[in-house]
Design a protein around this motif. Structure first.
Motif, PDB file in Angstrom:
ATOM      1  N   LEU A 134      -8.256  20.775 -10.664  1.00  0.00           N
ATOM      2  CA  LEU A 134      -8.763  19.646 -10.955  1.00  0.00           C
ATOM      3  C   LEU A 134      -8.258  19.730 -12.636  1.00  0.00           C
ATOM      4  O   LEU A 134      -8.485  18.390 -13.023  1.00  0.00           O
ATOM      5  CB  LEU A 134     -10.521  19.574 -10.768  1.00  0.00           C
ATOM      6  N   LEU A 135      -8.473  20.527 -13.248  1.00  0.00           N
ATOM      7  CA  LEU A 135      -8.025  20.405 -14.208  1.00  0.00           C
ATOM      8  C   LEU A 135      -7.045  20.213 -14.935  1.00  0.00           C
ATOM      9  O   LEU A 135      -6.357  19.135 -15.793  1.00  0.00           O
ATOM     10  CB  LEU A 135      -8.726  21.517 -14.959  1.00  0.00           C
ATOM     11  N   ALA A 136      -6.058  20.452 -13.920  1.00  0.00           N
ATOM     12  CA  ALA A 136      -4.552  20.639 -14.035  1.00  0.00           C
ATOM     13  C   ALA A 136      -4.809  18.896 -13.740  1.00  0.00           C
ATOM     14  O   ALA A 136      -3.308  17.942 -14.744  1.00  0.00           O
ATOM     15  CB  ALA A 136      -3.898  21.001 -13.129  1.00  0.00           C
ATOM     16  N   LEU A 137      -5.168  18.085 -12.838  1.00  0.00           N
ATOM     17  CA  LEU A 137      -4.424  17.114 -12.358  1.00  0.00           C
ATOM     18  C   LEU A 137      -5.516  16.021 -13.483  1.00  0.00           C
ATOM     19  O   LEU A 137      -5.111  15.117 -14.008  1.00  0.00           O
ATOM     20  CB  LEU A 137      -5.535  15.977 -11.104  1.00  0.00           C
ATOM     21  N   HIS A 138      -6.653  16.539 -14.527  1.00  0.00           N
ATOM     22  CA  HIS A 138      -7.491  15.640 -15.340  1.00  0.00           C
ATOM     23  C   HIS A 138      -6.196  15.682 -16.732  1.00  0.00           C
ATOM     24  O   HIS A 138      -5.884  14.666 -16.637  1.00  0.00           O
ATOM     25  CB  HIS A 138      -8.510  16.371 -15.722  1.00  0.00           C
ATOM     26  N   ALA A 139      -5.582  16.796 -16.653  1.00  0.00           N
ATOM     27  CA  ALA A 139      -4.438  16.326 -18.250  1.00  0.00           C
ATOM     28  C   ALA A 139      -3.392  15.458 -17.625  1.00  0.00           C
ATOM     29  O   ALA A 139      -2.536  15.135 -18.701  1.00  0.00           O
ATOM     30  CB  ALA A 139      -3.804  18.517 -18.074  1.00  0.00           C
ATOM     31  N   TYR A 140      -2.986  15.628 -16.391  1.00  0.00           N
ATOM     32  CA  TYR A 140      -1.596  15.001 -16.097  1.00  0.00           C
ATOM     33  C   TYR A 140      -1.968  13.258 -16.124  1.00  0.00           C
ATOM     34  O   TYR A 140      -1.302  12.715 -16.607  1.00  0.00           O
ATOM     35  CB  TYR A 140      -1.387  15.170 -14.783  1.00  0.00           C
ATOM     36  N   PHE A 141      -3.617  13.175 -15.246  1.00  0.00           N
ATOM     37  CA  PHE A 141      -3.226  11.579 -14.888  1.00  0.00           C
ATOM     38  C   PHE A 141      -4.503  10.905 -15.985  1.00  0.00           C
ATOM     39  O   PHE A 141      -4.106   9.757 -16.589  1.00  0.00           O
ATOM     40  CB  PHE A 141      -4.196  10.946 -13.835  1.00  0.00           C
ATOM     41  N   ILE A 142      -5.608  11.437 -16.704  1.00  0.00           N
ATOM     42  CA  ILE A 142      -6.798  10.888 -17.444  1.00  0.00           C
ATOM     43  C   ILE A 142      -6.573  11.107 -18.724  1.00  0.00           C
ATOM     44  O   ILE A 142      -6.617  10.347 -19.275  1.00  0.00           O
ATOM     45  CB  ILE A 142      -7.737  11.731 -16.830  1.00  0.00           C
ATOM     46  N   VAL A 168       0.870  -1.270   0.099  1.00  0.00           N
ATOM     47  CA  VAL A 168      -0.325   0.195   0.053  1.00  0.00           C
ATOM     48  C   VAL A 168       0.838   1.087  -0.467  1.00  0.00           C
ATOM     49  O   VAL A 168       0.526   2.548  -0.275  1.00  0.00           O
ATOM     50  CB  VAL A 168      -1.028   0.433   1.423  1.00  0.00           C
ATOM     51  N   SER A 169       2.328   1.029   0.531  1.00  0.00           N
ATOM     52  CA  SER A 169       3.054   2.651   0.528  1.00  0.00           C
ATOM     53  C   SER A 169       2.827   2.787  -0.583  1.00  0.00           C
ATOM     54  O   SER A 169       3.271   4.720  -0.523  1.00  0.00           O
ATOM     55  CB  SER A 169       4.417   2.107   1.552  1.00  0.00           C
ATOM     56  N   PRO A 170       3.497   2.605  -1.752  1.00  0.00           N
ATOM     57  CA  PRO A 170       3.700   3.556  -2.862  1.00  0.00           C
ATOM     58  C   PRO A 170       2.269   4.310  -3.193  1.00  0.00           C
ATOM     59  O   PRO A 170       1.819   5.243  -3.082  1.00  0.00           O
ATOM     60  CB  PRO A 170       3.695   2.294  -3.857  1.00  0.00           C
ATOM     61  N   LEU A 171       1.256   3.178  -2.767  1.00  0.00           N
ATOM     62  CA  LEU A 171      -0.253   3.873  -3.174  1.00  0.00           C
ATOM     63  C   LEU A 171      -0.413   5.243  -2.116  1.00  0.00           C
ATOM     64  O   LEU A 171      -0.613   6.186  -2.505  1.00  0.00           O
ATOM     65  CB  LEU A 171      -1.397   3.268  -3.489  1.00  0.00           C
ATOM     66  N   ILE A 172      -0.277   5.035  -0.683  1.00  0.00           N
ATOM     67  CA  ILE A 172       0.249   6.116   0.019  1.00  0.00           C
ATOM     68  C   ILE A 172       1.102   7.711  -0.488  1.00  0.00           C
ATOM     69  O   ILE A 172       0.350   8.146  -0.600  1.00  0.00           O
ATOM     70  CB  ILE A 172       0.495   6.331   0.864  1.00  0.00           C
ATOM     71  N   ALA A 173       1.927   6.979  -0.686  1.00  0.00           N
ATOM     72  CA  ALA A 173       2.746   7.939  -1.711  1.00  0.00           C
ATOM     73  C   ALA A 173       2.181   9.086  -2.350  1.00  0.00           C
ATOM     74  O   ALA A 173       2.046  10.229  -2.790  1.00  0.00           O
ATOM     75  CB  ALA A 173       3.981   7.345  -1.904  1.00  0.00           C
ATOM     76  N   ILE A 174       1.536   8.132  -3.359  1.00  0.00           N
ATOM     77  CA  ILE A 174       0.918   8.674  -4.702  1.00  0.00           C
ATOM     78  C   ILE A 174      -0.059   9.389  -4.366  1.00  0.00           C
ATOM     79  O   ILE A 174      -0.293  10.464  -4.800  1.00  0.00           O
ATOM     80  CB  ILE A 174       0.109   7.753  -5.759  1.00  0.00           C
ATOM     81  N   GLY A 175      -0.833   8.751  -3.119  1.00  0.00           N
ATOM     82  CA  GLY A 175      -2.001  10.385  -2.946  1.00  0.00           C
ATOM     83  C   GLY A 175      -1.380  11.407  -2.560  1.00  0.00           C
ATOM     84  O   GLY A 175      -1.902  12.558  -2.867  1.00  0.00           O
ATOM     85  N   LEU A 176      -0.681  11.231  -1.111  1.00  0.00           N
ATOM     86  CA  LEU A 176       0.421  12.588  -0.753  1.00  0.00           C
ATOM     87  C   LEU A 176       0.809  13.102  -2.048  1.00  0.00           C
ATOM     88  O   LEU A 176       0.357  14.356  -1.821  1.00  0.00           O
ATOM     89  CB  LEU A 176       1.009  12.197  -0.013  1.00  0.00           C
ATOM     90  N   THR A 177       1.505  12.864  -3.004  1.00  0.00           N
ATOM     91  CA  THR A 177       1.467  13.431  -3.898  1.00  0.00           C
ATOM     92  C   THR A 177       0.658  14.304  -4.563  1.00  0.00           C
ATOM     93  O   THR A 177       0.716  15.147  -4.772  1.00  0.00           O
ATOM     94  CB  THR A 177       2.740  12.712  -5.303  1.00  0.00           C
ATOM     95  N   ILE A 178      -0.409  13.418  -4.536  1.00  0.00           N
ATOM     96  CA  ILE A 178      -1.239  14.379  -5.906  1.00  0.00           C
ATOM     97  C   ILE A 178      -2.268  15.492  -4.611  1.00  0.00           C
ATOM     98  O   ILE A 178      -2.131  16.835  -5.044  1.00  0.00           O
ATOM     99  CB  ILE A 178      -2.311  12.984  -5.967  1.00  0.00           C
ATOM    100  N   VAL A 179      -2.020  15.330  -3.598  1.00  0.00           N
ATOM    101  CA  VAL A 179      -2.512  16.389  -2.776  1.00  0.00           C
ATOM    102  C   VAL A 179      -1.434  17.600  -2.805  1.00  0.00           C
ATOM    103  O   VAL A 179      -1.820  18.904  -2.956  1.00  0.00           O
ATOM    104  CB  VAL A 179      -2.905  15.400  -1.021  1.00  0.00           C
ATOM    105  N   THR A 180      -0.265  17.149  -2.785  1.00  0.00           N
ATOM    106  CA  THR A 180       0.907  18.399  -2.530  1.00  0.00           C
ATOM    107  C   THR A 180       0.768  19.074  -3.751  1.00  0.00           C
ATOM    108  O   THR A 180       1.014  20.206  -4.548  1.00  0.00           O
ATOM    109  CB  THR A 180       1.996  17.595  -2.257  1.00  0.00           C
ATOM    110  N   MET A 181       0.585  18.751  -4.620  1.00  0.00           N
ATOM    111  CA  MET A 181       0.426  18.797  -6.568  1.00  0.00           C
ATOM    112  C   MET A 181      -0.742  19.865  -6.538  1.00  0.00           C
ATOM    113  O   MET A 181      -0.499  21.057  -7.481  1.00  0.00           O
ATOM    114  CB  MET A 181       0.296  17.878  -7.567  1.00  0.00           C
ATOM    115  N   SER A 182      -1.587  19.195  -6.077  1.00  0.00           N
ATOM    116  CA  SER A 182      -3.372  20.311  -6.046  1.00  0.00           C
ATOM    117  C   SER A 182      -2.423  21.401  -5.450  1.00  0.00           C
ATOM    118  O   SER A 182      -3.102  22.492  -6.140  1.00  0.00           O
ATOM    119  CB  SER A 182      -3.836  19.487  -5.181  1.00  0.00           C
ATOM    120  N   ILE A 183      -2.363  21.220  -4.719  1.00  0.00           N
ATOM    121  CA  ILE A 183      -1.644  22.824  -3.779  1.00  0.00           C
ATOM    122  C   ILE A 183      -0.956  23.798  -5.010  1.00  0.00           C
ATOM    123  O   ILE A 183      -1.276  24.703  -4.142  1.00  0.00           O
ATOM    124  CB  ILE A 183      -1.191  22.632  -2.509  1.00  0.00           C
ATOM    125  N   LEU A 184       0.641  22.856  -5.159  1.00  0.00           N
ATOM    126  CA  LEU A 184       1.048  23.615  -5.639  1.00  0.00           C
ATOM    127  C   LEU A 184       0.385  24.145  -6.920  1.00  0.00           C
ATOM    128  O   LEU A 184       0.838  25.197  -7.532  1.00  0.00           O
ATOM    129  CB  LEU A 184       2.432  22.886  -6.068  1.00  0.00           C
TER     130      LEU A 184
END
Lengths: 523, 363
Positions: B43-51, B18-34
């Motif tokens: 939301l749009l940025a994350l969509h462009a990145y991952f979806i 699970v640890s890599p998944l937690i890490a990815i989750g935390l990264t996404i939260v941090t990136m959203s702030i950024l």
């Protein structure tokens, strides 16, 4: 008038230190379960128990190293909470640890200065150090660097450091584990003297004869609970052991009529320079060990036993192949794997990190030494079933207790892991077994199983070399005993002739011949 | 109340997964702030990145193309890291492999050489990558030089060497003075798997490498040797395994894989040798190796995920004008969280309440 001490000497006074219902919990594990203990001035109080009985936890709580989960500590009748060891020291509680906390490259005085909280100048402190060490008959040169000192001398530093704070209460954790019998006798004189001065001593040990000789009171712990408080002089060693273990200890017995056969392990004039600056140089070591025979090597730790083990196992190679001969084949230049293929097996002192990879499963640790010659590897591929079979067989034969079939090595208790390691090697049916400290830090039950296994192996015709600091252990299983001192090995003595006095002299570096010669010359 | 980190009796296999998944989750939260700080809609940025990259076949192929070198390099690195050998210079080994393989392509240009050209390029690239990786390995074993420093420094040597070649001796005479070789001949080019697509033979090779590594580590004594040398060096020596030999071996294997990845990239998607053939594959592969828990299958998944961030980064740049460097920030934050979450495998958090039963002072 009633009080709780068995000999009724202390009526009307308050104990120096009291623990009431002391409990320490680690997760779901109760290391100390409602322990009561009273320690009186002018008393040497033994704390007895097997490994894991909770002795260290209790002592750490009293010395302020850990906070109890429940219960109370009273100092001279007054409840206290110790924020840490410095507060304990300020109140007059001192401690000498089993494992020394000394810096090898600093001098005696510098080491003592580092451990003191005081504000006196280094010069005054050094003077006081010399004075304290002289007063108590613990000679120390403050200017020498620690790495040059023997283990006994290092312990003296720790004791003097504790005494310089003028403690009312001194805790000693297995102080004689590293001493020769003669050094231990000197220590007892110092302790008697401290007692006469009105101080209290808590003496942790599992050497029962020693406790009977020295201590006024004994508190016995088992499985985190207090089993009894008694007068050890009124007990026998056997009755104390029963209380510690909670049952009879299996006696180790050698098979009658053990035959010695041909030499299976021969060491010819082996000399080897150490590979690090503080190591010991091996000098002219010769051993001849026949099948069916157990040779014990006694000696204070750090006299070259580790270096000898490395040279015998092949972790360090000798230049001359003929210095180590296994099963008649010159093997001094061979790797540990090649030596295993010749029929040798090895059990190092350190269980975790040397004998096993702590975070790997037992089956993988079976492979660690079994890959050479146990059919666990075919064309470079691992036969997992074969490694698991070794685990199961060792578990069954040597009663290894574990939570599941194939756990990580680090999750086993010391005794169970040691049984596994010894079992792993014995199941390979070795011609030669070199084993270092086979029962160090192992509970009495496991120790008996391991010693019996070594005896049975020798009965089956193997040559067994046992290095141990426990003279009782060597007396129990070895046929002959030799002593290591400063990288040299004495002539072996038959166990029947190896008295504690003789071994003690050899462990202190005296030669028996010289003493006898001196006696003869005087006579 | 106090939060303490407590050692577990045994490593937690659940957390290890699970640890890599937690890490990815935390990264996404941090990136959203950024993203929010940059004034972009998270939301749009994350969509462009991952979806967005997952929605069309061109991008999906491109993810596999980008993942190919990442996975191949990371597999080699994972062998090093498991054995406690710290190869940080895969980028340099990648470039040297590309140069060595290109040498055959350049020398046989227009000579109508046979089908042997591409296999020969692969072999030469792997050998060159291995030899280049052996420099820090031998310095480590013989002189005790830190392999971390030496392997890293050799990256810049390789980079400048490539630069010199394409600006000097190997420059395409018809290339309008651009620093590049001529396009490789078809016999010196990695074939594509789908007509008209971008997915090429290298992807198959990467999968084979993953399978081989899984067998090596899980089933063979050599793999056990690698794991035990890293996990418990003294026990490994007691087991009869030689740590120095393994440093040499794992560096050589990882250098060979990086070199092979280099020539596949040049002879595949790029088609010629030029500066900038790698957007930092050798360094990103370090993240891939750790995100994949140094496990071959994990590395395959992690490689695809990081390839996604490369493609997503390009799309976010085009669609939302988010600077491409943000991708590197993203990867750095991800590695940080992966390493932090890994401590939970051996430790667990525990709330401790102070006990009130002990009275303070004189009572």
């Amino acid at each position: 008038m009633f009080n709780s001490t068995p000999n009724g000497l202390h009526s009307g006074e308050t104990p120096l230190l009291q623990a009431i219902g002391l409990t320490k919990r680690y997760g779901d594990f109760l290391a100390n379960d409602k322990i009561d203990i009273d320690i009186w001035p002018k008393e040497i109080h033994a704390l007895l128990g097997e490994n894991g009985a909770g002795k260290s936890t209790l002592v750490k709580a009293v010395y302020g190293l850990i906070q109890p989960s429940a219960g109370e500590i009273r100092w001279q009748g007054e409840p206290i909470v110790l924020s840490g060891p410095s507060e304990a020291r300020a109140r007059g509680i001192g401690m000498v640890f089993q494992h020394f906390s000394l810096f090898d490259n600093l001098t005696v005085a510098e080491n003592v200065a580092l451990g003191l909280d005081g504000k006196e100048s280094f010069k005054d402190m050094s003077a006081r150090l010399e004075q304290v060490s002289k007063t108590y008959g613990l000679p120390l040169d403050p200017r020498r660097e620690v790495w040059q000192l023997s283990v006994g001398e290092r312990q003296r530093i720790e004791i003097v450091r504790a005494l310089m704070q003028d403690p009312k209460f001194l805790i000693l954790d297995e102080p004689t584990a590293v001493l020769t019998p003669q050094e231990a006798d000197q220590l007892f004189i110092v302790l008697e003297r401290l007692k006469a001065e009105g101080r209290a001593i808590l003496y942790i040990s599992h050497k029962l004869e020693e406790v009977k000789r020295l201590c006024d009171t004994a508190t016995i712990l088992r499985g985190g609970r207090k089993v009894a408080t008694c007068n050890p002089r009124a007990e026998t060693a056997a009755s104390l052991a029963r209380m510690m273990v909670g049952g009879e200890i299996r006696e180790v017995r050698a098979a009658a009529g053990r035959q010695t056969t041909v030499p299976r392990l021969v060491v010819n004039d082996l000399s080897l320079a150490p590979d690090d600056a503080h190591g010991v140089r091996l000098e002219h070591i010769s051993i001849e060990l026949k099948g069916g025979e157990i040779l014990g090597i006694a000696g204070v730790a750090g006299n070259g036993q580790d270096e000898l083990f490395a040279a015998l196992s092949g972790e360090r190679l000798a230049k001359d192949p003929g210095t180590v001969v296994i099963e008649g084949i010159a093997a001094g230049h061979m790797s540990i794997t090649q030596r295993r293929k010749l029929g040798a097996a090895f059990v190092p002192e350190e269980r975790l990190g040397h004998g096993t990879a702590p975070r790997m499963r037992l089956s993988e640790n079976a492979l660690l030494t079994g890959h050479a010659a146990s059919g666990m590897v075919r064309h470079g591929f691992i036969d997992t079933a074969a490694t698991l079979k070794t685990v199961d067989k060792a578990t069954e034969t040597f009663d290894v207790r574990k939570a599941k079939r194939d756990p990580e090595a680090a999750s086993l208790s010391g005794g169970n892991l040691q049984k596994f390691i010894v079992g792993r090697e014995i199941l390979r049916n070795p011609a030669v077994l070199v084993v270092s400290q086979p029962t160090w830090g192992v509970d009495a039950g496991a120790a008996a199983v391991i010693r019996q296994a070594l005896l049975d192996l020798a009965t089956g015709g193997a040559a067994v070399l046992v290095t141990s600091q426990d003279l009782d252990e060597l007396a129990e299983i070895a046929d002959r005993i030799a002593v290591m001192f400063h990288g040299r090995l004495s002539q072996p003595l038959a166990t029947s002739e190896a008295t504690r006095e003789k071994l003690g002299l050899l462990m202190g570096g005296s030669s028996l011949d010289q003493k006898e010669a001196a006696h003869a010359a005087r006579a | 109340m106090q939060l303490v980190l407590e050692k577990r009796a045994e490593r937690s296999n659940t957390i290890a997964l699970v640890s890599p998944l937690i890490a990815i989750g935390l990264t996404i939260v941090t990136m959203s702030i950024l993203f929010a700080i940059l004034g972009k809609n998270p939301l749009l940025a994350l969509h462009a990145y991952f979806i967005a990259p997952l929605t069309d076949s061109y991008s999906l192929q491109e993810i596999a193309v980008k993942a190919t070198p990442l996975v191949m390099i990371a597999i080699g690195l994972s062998l090093c890291y498991l054995a406690n050998a710290w190869n940080i210079g895969a980028e340099g080994q990648f470039l040297i492999g590309a140069v060595a393989g290109s040498w055959i392509a350049v020398k046989t240009q227009g000579t109508d050489a046979g089908a042997w050209v591409l296999p020969a390029m692969f072999v030469l690239a792997a050998v060159a990558g291995a030899l280049y990786a052996l420099i820090p390995a031998i310095c480590k074993v013989k002189f005790g030089a830190s392999e971390i420093l030496t392997s890293l420094m050799l990256v810049y040597v390789a980079d400048l060497f490539l630069d010199y070649l394409v600006r000097g001796p190997w420059r395409d005479p018809q290339g309008f003075n651009f620093p590049t070789t001529a396009e490789f001949d078809p016999v010196a080019t990695v074939p594509v798997l789908i007509e008209g697509g971008r997915l090429h033979l290298g992807a198959i090779i990467a999968l084979l490498v993953v399978a081989a590594a899984a067998v090596l580590l899980g089933r063979t004594i050599k793999g056990f040797e690698i794991r035990v040398v890293g996990a418990a060096p003294r026990a490994a020596r007691f087991g009869g395994f030689n740590a120095n030999q393994l440093i040499i071996l794992t560096f050589a294997v990882s250098g060979a894989l990086a070199g092979l990845a280099g020539i596949i990239e040049v002879a595949g998607p790029v088609g010629h040798l030029q500066p900038g053939i790698s957007p930092g594959y050798g360094f990103t592969a370090i993240i891939v190796a750790f995100l994949g828990r140094l496990n071959p299958i994990g590395i395959l998944i992690a490689g695809l995920f990081l390839a996604l961030t490369f493609i997503g980064g390009e799309q976010a740049q085009i669609a939302m004008k988010i600077p491409l460097d943000v991708t590197k920030v993203f990867q750095g934050i991800l590695l940080f969280y992966v390493l932090a979450c890994d401590s939970l495998i051996l430790y667990r958090f525990r709330l401790v309440f102070p006990n009130r039963q002990v009275t303070r002072g004189a009572g």
